[in-house]
Design an enzyme around this catalytic site. Sequence first.
Site, PDB file in Angstrom:
ATOM      1  N   CYS A 114       0.908  -1.252   0.099  1.00 24.78           N
ATOM      2  CA  CYS A 114       0.230   0.075   0.111  1.00 24.78           C
ATOM      3  C   CYS A 114       0.933   1.296   0.031  1.00 24.78           C
ATOM      4  CB  CYS A 114      -0.857   0.010   1.239  1.00 24.78           C
ATOM      5  SG  CYS A 114      -2.390   1.224   0.786  1.00 24.78           S
ATOM      6  N   HIS A 213      -3.536  -5.228   0.667  1.00 26.53           N
ATOM      7  CA  HIS A 213      -2.989  -5.643   1.801  1.00 26.53           C
ATOM      8  C   HIS A 213      -2.896  -7.151   1.758  1.00 26.53           C
ATOM      9  CE1 HIS A 213      -2.394  -1.984   4.236  1.00 26.53           C
ATOM     10  NE2 HIS A 213      -3.226  -1.526   3.352  1.00 26.53           N
ATOM     11  N   GLU A 215      -1.254  -9.348   3.656  1.00 25.26           N
ATOM     12  CA  GLU A 215      -1.268  -9.789   5.055  1.00 25.26           C
ATOM     13  C   GLU A 215      -2.561 -10.126   5.544  1.00 25.26           C
ATOM     14  OE1 GLU A 215      -1.978  -5.627   5.910  1.00 25.26           O
ATOM     15  OE2 GLU A 215      -0.802  -6.347   4.291  1.00 25.26           O
TER      16      GLU A 215
END
Length: 243
Positions: A114, A213, A215
């Site tokens: 990001c 994102h 994760e």
Amino acid sequence: MSAPVIGLTTYREDAAWGVWQQTADVLPHAYALAVEATGGVPVLLPPVTQVGAADALMARLDGLVISGGADVDPDRYGAEPHPQTSNWRPDRDAWEVALLDAAEAAGLPVLGVCRGMQLMAVHAGGHLHQHTPDLVDHEEHSPGGDVFGDIEVDTVPGTRLSALVGDRLTVSCHHHQSVDRFPGFVASARAADGTLEAMEAPGDRFCLAVQWHPETAADVGLLAGLVRAASEFAAARRAPADA
């Protein structure tokens, strides 16, 4: 083979926990959990002003994640702030630029997430769109609050990213800015509205960045790719001493 050590850059923000309310170095725990789940050892890297600190870290890290967070300082790419651009952190910008310089010199594998992608583009001499809704006439990339936007992206055939995650996937986004110019990188994924959602450096080195994102997703293919690259980097670095 020992697990590779992956550095994760952090926010520096006012935070509250227990009886405390202080400035703290923080990062959503999903980053560390995703690195651990894919075989790496996460280490947090708060902003440091000491000269040479980034270079010193390169001997101890096997991979680097430039994490998400606040907007990049527009002054770094020669722009006046847009009314929607806010909360930039010059100390964090300077630290992460120093880390990118040191990582490039060392050949360290890098993943930008990001804001990390935006900083990597600016570090390379690029430029940002400061408020993407001005271009695409919607706010699906950042719906507001703590909600992620579900964005379908198409990867570019033949790229490292495509090999890691496939031709098309739905990703979790939370960005009101996006990358305009990205010298030295190639586009590796776009949203249907044309927004650049990923870029990577050509060549053998793992140097890849995404606007979403990874994760947060059950499929952590990107982080697994970074950890594999970090393992290979660590093995290659040890090879002369072991020979």
